[in-house]
Scaffold this motif. Sequence first.
Motif, PDB file in Angstrom:
ATOM      1  N   UNK A  62      -1.670   0.394   6.026  1.00 54.24           N
ATOM      2  CA  UNK A  62      -1.712   0.901   4.658  1.00 54.24           C
ATOM      3  C   UNK A  62      -0.474   0.501   3.864  1.00 54.24           C
ATOM      4  N   UNK A  63       0.693   0.649   4.475  1.00 58.59           N
ATOM      5  CA  UNK A  63       1.926   0.252   3.767  1.00 58.59           C
ATOM      6  C   UNK A  63       1.987  -1.251   3.559  1.00 58.59           C
ATOM      7  N   UNK A  64       1.414  -2.013   4.482  1.00 57.96           N
ATOM      8  CA  UNK A  64       1.336  -3.461   4.315  1.00 57.96           C
ATOM      9  C   UNK A  64       0.534  -3.803   3.060  1.00 57.96           C
ATOM     10  N   UNK A  65      -0.614  -3.141   2.869  1.00 59.51           N
ATOM     11  CA  UNK A  65      -1.421  -3.379   1.677  1.00 59.51           C
ATOM     12  C   UNK A  65      -0.689  -2.952   0.406  1.00 59.51           C
ATOM     13  N   UNK A  66       0.088  -1.879   0.496  1.00 59.09           N
ATOM     14  CA  UNK A  66       0.874  -1.448  -0.661  1.00 59.09           C
ATOM     15  C   UNK A  66       1.886  -2.517  -1.043  1.00 59.09           C
ATOM     16  N   UNK A  67       2.596  -3.054  -0.066  1.00 53.55           N
ATOM     17  CA  UNK A  67       3.625  -4.063  -0.333  1.00 53.55           C
ATOM     18  C   UNK A  67       3.001  -5.343  -0.887  1.00 53.55           C
ATOM     19  N   UNK A  68       1.923  -5.810  -0.280  1.00 54.46           N
ATOM     20  CA  UNK A  68       1.273  -7.044  -0.751  1.00 54.46           C
ATOM     21  C   UNK A  68       0.735  -6.860  -2.170  1.00 54.46           C
ATOM     22  N   UNK A  69       0.142  -5.716  -2.459  1.00 56.78           N
ATOM     23  CA  UNK A  69      -0.375  -5.463  -3.811  1.00 56.78           C
ATOM     24  C   UNK A  69       0.756  -5.375  -4.828  1.00 56.78           C
ATOM     25  N   UNK A  70       1.860  -4.766  -4.453  1.00 63.09           N
ATOM     26  CA  UNK A  70       3.002  -4.664  -5.366  1.00 63.09           C
ATOM     27  C   UNK A  70       3.600  -6.046  -5.642  1.00 63.09           C
TER      28      UNK A  70
END
Length: 145
Positions: A62-70
């Motif tokens: 989940x945090x990986x997706x947050x970082x990539x989206x940001x």
Amino acid sequence: MIKRTAEKVLGIIGVVLNALGAILTGIFIGVAGDEISQELYNDPTITTEDADIMSSFFGGLGWYFVVVSAISAILGIVGIVLLRRNSKSTAAGVVFIVTAVLSAILTLFGSFVTSILYLVAGIMAIVRKPINQHNTQDSNTIDSY
């Protein structure tokens, strides 16, 4: 000078969707992450070690997706800023296309819509060129044969 309204609108929509995805995923991890972990620990068919592994995996994913989206949203903003200057439209197009490809691959096509928006904006920024308004021939000269 050519107006880049379409590219800017596509870029802004992509940035908003990426930022919204990052924010909502972060909120979901914060709110529902503990409840999901508790459900894993309360399941009698799953051992404590397996519950730890699955809980950390899903939290990290989940945090990986947050970082990539940001990062995709930030690169989208960079592309929009580069579009403000007409001479940098090719660079903006490259930024949009690279962002589209990387965000699609890194999120395993989870950001498919934003990737398509960035890709279209990038192609438009590269392909659309201003029309030369100056005539190369002088209208007063007459060609003789």
